[in-house]
Design a protein around this motif. Structure first.
Motif, PDB file in Angstrom:
ATOM      1  N   ARG A 170       0.445   6.082  -7.053  1.00  0.00           N
ATOM      2  CA  ARG A 170      -0.814   6.947  -7.379  1.00  0.00           C
ATOM      3  C   ARG A 170      -0.474   8.617  -7.171  1.00  0.00           C
ATOM      4  O   ARG A 170      -1.380   9.362  -7.598  1.00  0.00           O
ATOM      5  CB  ARG A 170      -1.762   6.570  -6.438  1.00  0.00           C
ATOM      6  CG  ARG A 170      -2.218   5.006  -6.699  1.00  0.00           C
ATOM      7  CD  ARG A 170      -3.907   4.826  -6.868  1.00  0.00           C
ATOM      8  NE  ARG A 170      -4.098   3.451  -7.155  1.00  0.00           N
ATOM      9  CZ  ARG A 170      -4.483   3.190  -8.204  1.00  0.00           C
ATOM     10  NH1 ARG A 170      -4.149   3.849  -9.420  1.00  0.00           N
ATOM     11  NH2 ARG A 170      -4.758   1.751  -8.435  1.00  0.00           N
ATOM     12  N   ALA A 226       0.418   3.851  -2.943  1.00  0.00           N
ATOM     13  CA  ALA A 226       0.286   5.325  -2.658  1.00  0.00           C
ATOM     14  C   ALA A 226       1.256   6.112  -3.298  1.00  0.00           C
ATOM     15  O   ALA A 226       0.808   7.275  -3.776  1.00  0.00           O
ATOM     16  CB  ALA A 226       0.332   5.166  -1.022  1.00  0.00           C
ATOM     17  N   VAL A 276      -4.403   2.718   1.227  1.00  0.00           N
ATOM     18  CA  VAL A 276      -3.777   3.462   0.257  1.00  0.00           C
ATOM     19  C   VAL A 276      -4.256   5.040   0.247  1.00  0.00           C
ATOM     20  O   VAL A 276      -3.098   5.795   0.539  1.00  0.00           O
ATOM     21  CB  VAL A 276      -4.318   3.071  -1.187  1.00  0.00           C
ATOM     22  CG1 VAL A 276      -3.775   3.855  -2.319  1.00  0.00           C
ATOM     23  CG2 VAL A 276      -3.768   1.528  -1.402  1.00  0.00           C
ATOM     24  N   ARG A 318      -2.031   6.448   3.322  1.00  0.00           N
ATOM     25  CA  ARG A 318      -0.764   6.502   2.990  1.00  0.00           C
ATOM     26  C   ARG A 318      -0.338   7.593   2.015  1.00  0.00           C
ATOM     27  O   ARG A 318       0.507   8.134   2.004  1.00  0.00           O
ATOM     28  CB  ARG A 318      -0.299   5.153   3.028  1.00  0.00           C
ATOM     29  CG  ARG A 318      -0.216   4.468   4.108  1.00  0.00           C
ATOM     30  CD  ARG A 318       0.524   2.824   4.089  1.00  0.00           C
ATOM     31  NE  ARG A 318       0.775   2.457   5.199  1.00  0.00           N
ATOM     32  CZ  ARG A 318       0.290   1.341   5.720  1.00  0.00           C
ATOM     33  NH1 ARG A 318      -0.603   0.537   5.076  1.00  0.00           N
ATOM     34  NH2 ARG A 318       0.282   1.169   6.993  1.00  0.00           N
ATOM     35  N   MET A 319      -1.312   7.812   1.209  1.00  0.00           N
ATOM     36  CA  MET A 319      -1.084   8.936   0.090  1.00  0.00           C
ATOM     37  C   MET A 319      -1.130  10.175   0.850  1.00  0.00           C
ATOM     38  O   MET A 319      -0.274  11.024   0.504  1.00  0.00           O
ATOM     39  CB  MET A 319      -2.263   8.854  -0.741  1.00  0.00           C
ATOM     40  CG  MET A 319      -2.156   7.919  -1.839  1.00  0.00           C
ATOM     41  SD  MET A 319      -3.561   7.570  -2.839  1.00  0.00           S
ATOM     42  CE  MET A 319      -3.456   8.871  -4.199  1.00  0.00           C
ATOM     43  N   SER A 347       0.822  -1.309  -0.234  1.00  0.00           N
ATOM     44  CA  SER A 347      -0.090   0.108   0.041  1.00  0.00           C
ATOM     45  C   SER A 347       0.689   1.116   0.044  1.00  0.00           C
ATOM     46  O   SER A 347       0.479   2.237  -0.527  1.00  0.00           O
ATOM     47  CB  SER A 347      -0.949  -0.124   1.277  1.00  0.00           C
ATOM     48  OG  SER A 347      -0.362   0.190   2.410  1.00  0.00           O
TER      49      SER A 347
END
Ligand code: NCD
Length: 317
Positions: free
Chosen positions: A64, A61, A291, A294-295, A57
């Motif tokens: 992304r 992240a 996700v 953590r982004m 993840s």
């Protein structure tokens, strides 16, 4: 130590936590808005212990957000095998990357490593110590399912070695939650953790139990954890407690209709698969929340608009 390392949830105020969760909610609602926010950014993954969700993840992240990762790979295939120290490894990899994520079997390793680097370092689990990014996704999931105000939570299983438990319990003292800790006697919360929780919350919200029955009807959330077999010095001690707490449909007869069941995963046998299809089960959503959360964390730690200074600015942890 720089304040833009994330080592324990103790360094975060309620305001910091809300900043992270609100940013995660914004990203969750429209991930495409941040798809190019951190292009040319590289995250270094240093995992000295097994991981599926946390590592993947973080990787998802970072990608992304428009960035990429470099991964040390397994300990077996790295220079750690040749005797390289953790301090040397992190000093080298920080030269390749813009931020680091570290998981290591030794408690205290993330604090030590952070003293050698200038890029932000996130502790993704240091032995039986802390796992603060997991806590952020746990809090995000609690906020979505039960709300963080007036929360009554049961935290059950391996409270001695469970780092997700230590981080979550500390963070929840910011929200005046009623926390019921349920475990066999031998796996109670370490006394130093209880002491710290009492310091932070005055002890009002902390209770310890050996049985789930006495508290189950009052719970909004039940957070179940795996017995951390790999941390037992003696396999016989593990066998004494293995399988002691298992949640099946009959266990839940005494639970409220709105009970949310969470688990950081991986599970072994703590939650029967029959629970997965019920409205109680939130553990797969919880893992997916890793996700956007953590982004949000990476975005806050990597932004040069000063956002990182807001996290843990009040503490020297
Ligand atoms: C946890 C961990 O590594 O501490 N896993 C995770 O990050 N989701 C929990 C566990 O291993 O039991």
């Amino acid at each position: 130590m720089r304040h833009d390392h994330l080592i324990t949830s103790k360094q975060l105020t309620r305001g910091d936590i809300e900043t992270i969760l609100d940013r995660a909610a914004e990203i969750d609602a429209d991930p495409s808005a941040v798809a190019d926010r951190h292009t040319n950014t590289l995250l270094g993954l240093l995992f000295f212990e097994p991981s599926t969700r946390t590592k993947m993840s973080f990787e998802t992240a970072m990608k992304r957000l428009g960035g990429d990762v470099v991964d040390m790979g397994s300990v077996e295939s790295s220079s750690v095998k040749k005797g390289e120290t953790l301090a040397d490894t992190v000093r080298v990899i920080e030269g390749y990357t813009d931020a680091l994520v570290l998981r290591h079997p030794k408690q205290g390793s993330a604090t030590m490593a952070s003293e050698f680097v200038d890029v932000p370092l996130v502790n993704a689990g240091d032995g039986a110590g802390h796992h603060p990014s997991q806590t952020m996704l746990d809090l995000y999931t609690i906020r979505e399912n039960a709300g963080l105000d007036d929360l009554t939570i049961g935290i059950m299983g391996d409270l001695k070695y469970g780092r997700t438990v230590h981080s979550l319990a500390h963070a929840l003292t910011n929200f005046d939650a009623q926390q019921h800790f349920i475990s066999p006697e031998s796996l109670r919360l370490p006394r130093e953790v209880v002491y710290d929780l009492h310091q932070e919350d005055g002890g009002a919200g902390i209770r310890e139990h050996e049985s789930l029955e006495e508290v189950l009807p009052s719970l909004d959330v039940l957070y179940v954890t795996r017995i951390q077999r790999e941390r037992f010095p003696d396999e016989q001690e593990y066998q004494k407690v293995a399988g002691e707490y298992q949640i099946g449909s009959e266990t839940l007869e005494a639970a409220g209709d709105d009970l949310t069941i969470m688990h950081p995963l991986p599970r072994v046998d703590e939650i029967a698969p029959e629970i997965d299809e019920t409205d109680h089960a939130a553990y797969f959503d919880q893992a997916h929340n890793g996700v956007p959360v953590r982004m949000a964390l990476l975005d806050l730690l990597l932004s040069d608009d000063g956002a990182a200074d807001r996290l843990g600015g009040g503490s020297d942890e």
